[in-house]
Design a protein around this motif. Structure first.
Motif, PDB file in Angstrom:
ATOM      1  N   GLY A   1      37.721  35.548  97.197  1.00  0.00           N
ATOM      2  CA  GLY A   1      36.760  34.619  97.792  1.00  0.00           C
ATOM      3  C   GLY A   1      36.993  33.189  97.335  1.00  0.00           C
ATOM      4  N   ARG A   2      37.234  33.019  96.045  1.00  0.00           N
ATOM      5  CA  ARG A   2      37.499  31.681  95.502  1.00  0.00           C
ATOM      6  C   ARG A   2      38.791  31.107  96.081  1.00  0.00           C
ATOM      7  NH1 ARG A   2      35.891  30.065  90.202  1.00  0.00           N
ATOM      8  NH2 ARG A   2      33.972  30.993  90.957  1.00  0.00           N
TER       9      ARG A   2
ATOM     10  N   ASN B   1      40.100  31.807  98.955  1.00  0.00           N
ATOM     11  CA  ASN B   1      39.801  31.450 100.340  1.00  0.00           C
ATOM     12  C   ASN B   1      39.091  30.098 100.417  1.00  0.00           C
ATOM     13  OD1 ASN B   1      39.563  31.780 103.168  1.00  0.00           O
ATOM     14  ND2 ASN B   1      37.504  32.590 102.910  1.00  0.00           N
ATOM     15  N   GLN B   2      38.156  29.847  99.512  1.00  0.00           N
ATOM     16  CA  GLN B   2      37.456  28.558  99.477  1.00  0.00           C
ATOM     17  C   GLN B   2      38.438  27.420  99.199  1.00  0.00           C
ATOM     18  OE1 GLN B   2      34.507  29.147  96.466  1.00  0.00           O
ATOM     19  NE2 GLN B   2      32.955  29.868  97.922  1.00  0.00           N
ATOM     20  N   TRP B   3      39.325  27.622  98.232  1.00  0.00           N
ATOM     21  CA  TRP B   3      40.290  26.580  97.886  1.00  0.00           C
ATOM     22  C   TRP B   3      41.228  26.270  99.049  1.00  0.00           C
ATOM     23  CZ3 TRP B   3      41.690  28.946  92.485  1.00  0.00           C
ATOM     24  CH2 TRP B   3      40.694  28.614  91.579  1.00  0.00           C
TER      25      TRP B   3
ATOM     26  N   LYS C   1      35.920  38.557  93.936  1.00  0.00           N
ATOM     27  CA  LYS C   1      35.514  37.187  93.615  1.00  0.00           C
ATOM     28  C   LYS C   1      36.702  36.238  93.644  1.00  0.00           C
ATOM     29  CE  LYS C   1      31.487  38.261  90.805  1.00  0.00           C
ATOM     30  NZ  LYS C   1      30.901  38.224  89.455  1.00  0.00           N
ATOM     31  N   LEU C   2      37.837  36.675  93.088  1.00  0.00           N
ATOM     32  CA  LEU C   2      39.035  35.832  93.088  1.00  0.00           C
ATOM     33  C   LEU C   2      39.545  35.575  94.501  1.00  0.00           C
ATOM     34  CD1 LEU C   2      40.958  37.260  90.010  1.00  0.00           C
ATOM     35  CD2 LEU C   2      39.844  35.040  90.199  1.00  0.00           C
TER      36      LEU C   2
END
Length: 74
Positions: free
Chosen positions: A45-46, A48-50, A42-43
């Motif tokens: 993925g987050r 990567n989004q940022w 999850k971290l």
């Protein structure tokens, strides 16, 4: 030919492990590694989004048009 180290493990020993075994050779020792946790995934993925959002904000990504004619960030 690779020289043996103090513990006797070399890179060839690591490659001889069965496929799918997550492991590392550190200072001549083979360390078995478990799969990443859900929290880790999850971290990542987050993060990567940022990074993707920051690229867009700073205009670092190249905008291209997809088959629908809308801009995409690449």
């Amino acid at each position: 030919m690779e020289a043996l180290n103090d513990t006797g493990y070399i890179l060839a020993d690591l490659y001889a492990l069965p496929d799918g075994e997550r492991s590392e050779l550190i200072d001549g020792n083979i360390h078995m590694i478990g799969p990443p946790s859900r929290t880790h995934q999850k971290l990542v993925g987050r993060l990567n989004q940022w990074i993707t959002q920051l690229k867009f904000i700073l205009n670092l990504g190249k905008a291209e048009r997809n088959s629908y004619g809308t801009k995409t960030d690449s």
